[in-house]
Design a protein around this motif. Structure first.
Motif, short mmCIF file in Angstrom:
data_model
loop_
_atom_site.label_atom_id
_atom_site.label_comp_id
_atom_site.label_asym_id
_atom_site.label_seq_id
_atom_site.Cartn_x
_atom_site.Cartn_y
_atom_site.Cartn_z
N ILE A 8 0.84 -1.50 0.28
CA ILE A 8 0.10 -0.43 -0.38
C ILE A 8 1.01 1.31 -0.08
O ILE A 8 1.99 1.70 1.35
CB ILE A 8 -0.71 -0.29 1.24
N ASN A 9 0.50 1.27 -0.88
CA ASN A 9 1.05 3.32 -1.24
C ASN A 9 0.51 4.58 -0.99
O ASN A 9 -0.76 4.54 -1.91
CB ASN A 9 2.15 3.74 -2.17
N GLY A 11 -9.29 5.78 18.04
CA GLY A 11 -8.61 5.17 17.21
C GLY A 11 -7.29 5.88 16.59
O GLY A 11 -7.69 7.20 17.26
N ILE A 12 -7.13 5.30 15.68
CA ILE A 12 -5.80 6.24 15.44
C ILE A 12 -5.92 6.50 13.88
O ILE A 12 -5.97 5.89 13.37
CB ILE A 12 -4.29 6.00 16.10
N THR A 13 -5.02 7.56 13.18
CA THR A 13 -4.49 7.57 11.93
C THR A 13 -3.06 7.98 11.77
O THR A 13 -2.43 8.55 12.23
CB THR A 13 -5.32 9.20 11.51
N THR A 40 -3.57 14.47 2.20
CA THR A 40 -5.00 14.20 3.13
C THR A 40 -5.21 12.73 2.74
O THR A 40 -5.66 12.51 3.55
CB THR A 40 -6.15 14.44 2.18
N GLN A 41 -3.71 11.54 2.17
CA GLN A 41 -4.32 10.72 2.16
C GLN A 41 -3.66 9.81 3.68
O GLN A 41 -2.63 9.96 4.00
CB GLN A 41 -2.97 10.16 0.94
N THR A 42 -4.52 8.91 4.03
CA THR A 42 -4.52 8.76 5.52
C THR A 42 -4.96 7.11 5.78
O THR A 42 -5.63 6.73 5.16
CB THR A 42 -4.95 9.09 6.70
N ILE A 43 -4.57 6.29 7.10
CA ILE A 43 -4.75 4.99 6.80
C ILE A 43 -5.43 5.54 8.47
O ILE A 43 -4.80 5.47 9.23
CB ILE A 43 -4.41 3.63 6.96
N THR A 44 -6.81 5.67 8.97
CA THR A 44 -7.57 5.15 9.88
C THR A 44 -8.57 4.18 10.02
O THR A 44 -8.75 3.44 10.01
CB THR A 44 -8.64 6.43 9.13
N PHE A 45 -8.16 4.11 11.67
CA PHE A 45 -8.68 3.23 12.40
C PHE A 45 -9.97 3.68 13.49
O PHE A 45 -9.32 4.52 14.31
CB PHE A 45 -7.62 2.24 13.34
N ASN A 46 -10.87 3.59 13.38
CA ASN A 46 -11.58 4.45 14.09
C ASN A 46 -12.83 3.74 15.41
O ASN A 46 -14.14 3.50 16.26
CB ASN A 46 -12.90 4.79 13.10
N GLY A 47 -11.27 2.83 15.42
CA GLY A 47 -11.56 1.90 17.61
C GLY A 47 -13.12 0.87 16.91
O GLY A 47 -13.19 0.56 15.99
N GLY A 102 3.16 8.40 7.31
CA GLY A 102 3.46 7.63 8.58
C GLY A 102 3.60 7.58 9.57
O GLY A 102 3.55 7.30 10.54
N ASN A 103 2.81 8.87 10.20
CA ASN A 103 3.34 9.71 11.66
C ASN A 103 1.87 9.39 12.13
O ASN A 103 0.75 8.93 11.34
CB ASN A 103 3.10 11.39 11.82
N ILE A 104 1.88 9.01 12.81
CA ILE A 104 0.94 8.45 13.38
C ILE A 104 -0.14 9.29 14.85
O ILE A 104 0.59 10.30 15.45
CB ILE A 104 0.59 7.81 14.54
#
Length: 653
Positions: free
Chosen positions: A430-431, A451-453, A436-443, A458-460
């Motif tokens: 995955i690239n 959750g976190i993004t 504004t591109q993110t990978i988000t975990f919403n809990g 690659g920052n959290i």
């Protein structure tokens, strides 16, 4: 004759694909519903909802057109779609920020639409099955009638030949009788030979062909002639006009016609082999092989159908050969300058589905091993550009691109200037590209804005209500936890030994040196800095006393420092935090309570922090002052010893 009703386009592969797509859409919709139960819809969810609504709009437009052509009511479906579209469009009005959402209402609207869509699809499939059965019955009836017509045509040919021969013989006999009568009556008055005034009987065979003059029997003298009497000769139909021919009696032979003009051909059935024509038109056309430059009909059924242009409400065939197949009615939108049909299949096997509305164009294309969907907006943004996005699945890679075109692209041919892109590849993983591109975990489902993004770098980042990011081992035991709350109240905790090169923090209250070297407290320039402690237990100590590291070095006034050390008031005490197990303590006291100081401690022995605040006694300075006192006392003792020796010498004489 049974008439095959108008039903939906039902090419087997396309139908299966549509059903599979619907099942996938239903599954995806259920998954989104189960994953999103909070009252806030995030930007990521909005992007997913926008795509879902676009797909639903394409499906809805196609099925309504098909259902109306089959006289199937779409009232419930239209009501459900309009309700869902109105609510979802309000959520998508702003795609850059999260919005409040009524999850229960959204789920109900989507479920109602999916149910209505499924009901209409079932009615269309039932209508298609019924029409196929009726068509089969019509084909069987047409086959029987055509066989009968062929036999009758053959019989008529034989009878016609016999009648022609008989007529020729009769005509010759009549001509001979007329000649004989002329010869007999020459010079005799009419009626002077034989005058028959009453009924006369003439025996059989008395009057033969010799007694009849040629052409003696005229049309007026012939009442009727049975066709069964015509047994020989040829009838020239170029001079005979037949008002009615009973086709029932045409039973054998072959009826060859150079030109057949039929006003209505109600039934035709048989193995016609290959029918080739420039134009074939009919309400229902059925055949093993149908070929033609133009093939048109409400229903066209054939094992192999070939034509440059094939037009029909329903086309059923094992194989359809055509340059281009267009389905549906061209959009009348002013943006449809290229004349796109809702669905086009070209000779290269490229499937293209296109739709226009008042402000946006949607197109999907399947080209061999690739699938591409394109969205183009026709209203300019505030900066003069036009929003656009694309999704491409090809060569084991899924690419999602968001951006804009410099001009309105209603032909879907302009390249997109990307503002963000996501690549999912079986080779490269995955690239993410873009601001504004993110990978988000919403809990969890029960969480609200947790959750976190992962950002594009690659920052959290923690979501608003997330307090800690935890790393765990396979047994769900915490390895480390990172406080990421905005109030900074949650700490960063490491549950295992932490090593930075040679330095380590052990879980047994230890600061470790891996290579056994010293541990230093320094500033960024490696200069030693002060350390502050409660109690220090050590087996030895050293101070930084290299001359090379010092400046302004002068000899100390031993007497001065010894006097300072002598002026310290010693006290015994306990700290406020001590309990009965703690030992009695001894040291000088810094009186920071009384205005008139009760305890004396010279300021030279104060320890201060970097801000100048008194934090305790500088034991290093105090120790060296005590050393000065010892030196001074040793000096005084030496002087006393000298004096004592001198006195003893005098006494001892």
């Amino acid at each position: 004759m049974a008439t095959l009703g108008t039903v939906s386009v039902s090419i087997t592969d396309a139908s299966t694909t549509a059903e599979t797509a619907q099942a996938t859409a239903d599954t995806a919709s259920a998954g989104v519903t189960s994953l999103n139960t909070s009252s806030i819809m995030s930007v990521i969810e909005k992007q997913q909802l926008e795509y879902s609504l676009t797909v639903a709009t394409i499906q809805y437009t196609a099925i309504v057109t098909t259902a109306k052509s089959s006289s199937i009511s779409t009232t419930a479906l239209t009501t459900a779609y309009n309700a869902m579209n109105t609510y979802e469009s309000s959520l998508l009005a702003d795609l850059t920020t999260a919005s409040t959402v009524d999850r229960d209402n959204l789920t109900t609207l989507q479920s109602t639409y999916n149910t209505a869509y499924s009901n209409v699809q079932t009615l269309i499939n039932d209508s298609f099955s019924s029409s196929i059965s009726e068509a089969a019955a019509s084909a069987a009836t047409a086959s029987t009638a055509a066989s009968t017509a062929s036999a009758a045509a053959n019989s008529a040919g034989v009878v016609g030949s016999s009648a022609s021969s008989t007529a020729s013989v009769a005509s010759a006999a009549a001509s001979q009788a007329s000649a004989d009568y002329t010869t007999l009556s020459t010079g005799v008055s009419d009626g002077s030979l034989i005058h028959i005034t009453t009924k006369t009987t003439i025996d059989e065979a008395v009057i033969g062909t010799a007694e009849l003059a040629d052409a003696a029997i005229t049309n007026a003298k012939i009442g009727s002639v049975s066709a069964s009497k015509l047994t020989a000769g040829t009838i020239d139909f170029s001079t005979i006009t037949g008002t009615n021919i009973n086709a029932t009696n045409i039973t054998t032979g072959t009826l060859d016609v150079a030109r057949l003009n039929v006003g209505s051909l109600s039934a035709l059935s048989a193995d016609l082999g290959t029918v080739t024509s420039g134009t074939i038109k009919g309400n229902t056309i059925t055949g093993g092989t149908i070929s033609g430059a133009t093939v048109s009909g409400n229903t066209i059924t054939g094992g192999t159908i070939s034509g440059t242009a094939i037009t029909g409400t329903v086309i059923n065939g094992g194989t359809i050969n055509s340059g281009v197949i267009n389905s549906g009615t061209k959009s009348t939108s002013s943006y449809n300058t290229s004349g796109y049909y809702p669905l086009t299949i070209n000779a290269s096997g490229v499937y293209t589905s296109t739709m226009f509305d008042s402000s946006v164009g949607l197109q999907a294309a399947i080209n061999q091993a690739s699938l591409t969907t394109s969205v183009r907006y026709f209203t300019a943004s505030s900066d003069g550009t036009y929003y656009a996005n694309e999704a491409s699945l090809s060569n084991g890679q899924l690419t999602l691109t968001d951006g804009y075109t410099a001009a309105s692209d209603n032909t879907f041919s302009s390249g997109i200037t990307a503002t963000g892109s996501v690549d999912l590849s079986s080779v490269y993983g995955i690239n993410l590209y873009g601001n504004t591109q993110t990978i988000t975990f919403n809990g969890l489902l029960s969480d609200t804005n947790k959750g976190i993004t992962f950002t594009a770098y690659g920052n959290i980042k923690g979501n608003a209500n997330q307090g800690t990011w935890i790393l765990e081992d396979n047994n769900s035991s915490t390895t480390a936890s990172f406080g990421i709350d905005t109030s900074t109240s949650n700490p960063i905790t490491f549950n295992r030994e932490l090593w930075v090169s040679n330095m380590g923090l052990g879980i047994a209250h230890q600061v470790r040196s891996k290579d056994g070297g010293g541990i230093y407290f320094t500033d960024d320039s490696s200069n030693r800095v002060d350390t502050y402690h409660k109690n220090i237990y050590y087996s030895g100590s050293s101070s930084k006393s290299l001359l090379s590291e010092k400046t302004n070095v002068t000899a100390a006034d031993v007497n001065y420092w010894s006097n300072l050390a002598m002026s310290v008031d010693l006290a015994t005490y306990n700290y406020d935090t001590d309990d009965y197990t703690d030992p009695l303590r001894l040291s000088g006291i810094i009186d920071d309570v009384n205005a008139t100081k009760e305890w004396t401690l010279p300021e030279a022995f104060y320890a201060r922090d970097e801000d100048g605040n008194i934090v305790g006694i500088d034991n290093g300075v105090l120790l060296n002052a005590v050393l000065a006192l010892s030196q001074e006392q040793a000096k005084q003792i030496d002087e006393l010893n000298t004096n004592v020796l001198a006195m003893e010498a005098k006494i001892n004489g």
